[in-house]
Design an enzyme around this catalytic site. Structure first.
Site, PDB file in Angstrom:
ATOM      1  N   TYR A   1      18.821  29.964   7.270  1.00  0.00           N
ATOM      2  CA  TYR A   1      17.721  30.779   7.783  1.00  0.00           C
ATOM      3  C   TYR A   1      17.761  30.869   9.309  1.00  0.00           C
ATOM      4  O   TYR A   1      17.894  29.856  10.008  1.00  0.00           O
ATOM      5  CB  TYR A   1      16.380  30.187   7.360  1.00  0.00           C
ATOM      6  CG  TYR A   1      16.082  30.336   5.891  1.00  0.00           C
ATOM      7  CD1 TYR A   1      15.892  31.590   5.323  1.00  0.00           C
ATOM      8  CD2 TYR A   1      15.993  29.217   5.070  1.00  0.00           C
ATOM      9  CE1 TYR A   1      15.617  31.732   3.974  1.00  0.00           C
ATOM     10  CE2 TYR A   1      15.714  29.345   3.717  1.00  0.00           C
ATOM     11  CZ  TYR A   1      15.528  30.609   3.173  1.00  0.00           C
ATOM     12  OH  TYR A   1      15.256  30.743   1.842  1.00  0.00           O
TER      13      TYR A   1
ATOM     14  N   LYS B   1       0.841  -1.201   0.000  1.00  0.00           N
ATOM     15  CA  LYS B   1       0.000   0.000   0.000  1.00  0.00           C
ATOM     16  C   LYS B   1       0.876   1.251   0.000  1.00  0.00           C
ATOM     17  O   LYS B   1       2.072   1.189   0.295  1.00  0.00           O
ATOM     18  CB  LYS B   1      -0.918   0.001   1.225  1.00  0.00           C
ATOM     19  CG  LYS B   1      -0.182   0.061   2.557  1.00  0.00           C
ATOM     20  CD  LYS B   1      -1.136  -0.005   3.730  1.00  0.00           C
ATOM     21  CE  LYS B   1      -0.359   0.072   5.047  1.00  0.00           C
ATOM     22  NZ  LYS B   1      -1.261   0.065   6.215  1.00  0.00           N
TER      23      LYS B   1
END
Length: 359
Positions: free
Chosen positions: A255, A34
């Site tokens: 950042y 899956k």
């Protein structure tokens, strides 16, 4: 220069299936594929495992892709069908389906099908997510045995909620409920997924359903890895350095300037970021492999790049290979560092990550 690429090792995948057969020698294997085979590629994974006894999926669309791709083995719809109009397709394609609620049972009773369907009645033994409650199960089972659209005998399936916690007592309770209900009933039985296969041999019964362990990743949250159970990592998330820079003591990186170097060093920039599915939450210190050598991530993970501290004497250069997890660096370690489960890490990589299959 290589950008973000997932390398899938078919040999390791086949090895893992064989290893799981050694752990559950009397059981047949439903290889769970899956969610694009947990990020490994639905069709390629199924084609690599011709010795699997069946495949397990979550959606009818996944099952149909397997059939369209030439997979003829039984396919089990683990969540059952979502629409009564899908029953003729399920019958025609000889899919197996879980049945776990009144609506599905009524749809089976009312359908007009050319052939009966192989059914796995899902018993809620304690997961409390899908399944028939034990006090309602006998009547539900009886209706399935009388339904002309159900191939007999009816099989019985359940799912453990805490198989990875061997001391909590929950799994023993679920097993007791399952065994009590199954006693005297002729169908096939299945309750063990990855954790059950590894820790609960008394739960193996007729079929086991390996999921994440099939891909060489431990389902346990105890710092174990797939290798501790004789399995090999199938997925390696790889990239390359796109720059190597001199970095001075006291300079921040990235950042927010969250990491400041305490020494002169050499900084590597890797073509990988949260836009590829790498976890933005990865803190400074999270390991990666550069030229086979473990080095730490420094600063924040950006959309397209991460920075690593290569060390003052590093000879690495742009274009050199990087492994974010996989061979030599278990994804379980990254899960521990980032507080993101290994299940999520391997299944959430984005479409811009290239896929490469090797033997």
């Amino acid at each position: 220069m290589q950008a973000a690429t997932v390398v899938i090792n078919r040999r390791a995948l086949r090895h893992n299936l064989q290893r799981l057969r050694e752990l559950a020698p009397a059981s047949k294997m439903v290889a769970v594929v899956k969610a694009n085979a947990y990020g490994h590629g639905l069709l390629e994974t199924a084609r690599t495992l011709p010795d699997a006894d069946a495949f397990g999926v979550a959606r009818l669309e996944e099952a149909l892709r397997l059939r369209a791709g030439g997979i003829t083995k039984p396919v089990l719809l683990l969540e059952g069908f979502f629409d009564a109009r899908d029953l003729p397709t399920i019958s025609a394609q000889h899919f197996h389906t879980a049945v776990h609620n009144e609506e599905q049972l009524a749809a089976l009773e009312e359908a007009s099908l050319d052939e009966p369907v192989t059914v796995w009645m899902k018993l809620d033994t304690g997961m409390h997510r899908l399944g028939v409650r034990p006090e309602q199960a006998e009547a539900f089972y009886h209706r399935l045995t009388q339904c002309k659209n159900v191939r007999q005998p009816v099989n019985i399936v359940s799912h453990f909620a805490r198989a990875d916690e061997p001391k909590c007592g929950a799994t023993e309770k679920q097993l007791a409920i399952f065994n009590t209900f199954c006693e005297g009933k002729p169908g096939q039985r299945s309750i063990a997924a990855s954790g059950g296969i590894l820790l609960w041999p008394q739960s193996h019964f007729d079929w086991v359903r390996p999921g994440i362990i099939l891909y060489g990743v431990s389902p346990l949250e105890d710092r174990s890895t797939g290798a501790d159970f004789g399995c090999q990592p199938v997925m390696s998330l790889t990239s390359s350095l796109i720059a190597v820079r001199e970095h001075k003591v006291g300079e921040p990186v990235g950042y927010g300037g969250t990491w400041i170097s305490e020494r002169d060093t050499r900084l590597g920039v890797v073509a990988m970021g949260y836009g590829d599915g790498y976890p933005r939450a990865a803190p400074s210190g999270t390991p990666v492999l550069v030229n086979g050598r473990e080095v730490p991530i420094v600063g924040r993970v950006a959309m397209d790049m991460i920075c690593v501290d290569l060390g003052p004497q590093a000879q690495d250069k742009a274009g050199d290979p990087v492994i974010l997890w996989g061979e030599g660096l278990p994804v379980e370690r990254i899960a521990e560092m980032t507080k993101v489960s290994a299940y999520e890490l391997i299944a959430r990589l984005t479409s811009r990550v290239a896929m490469k299959y090797v033997d």
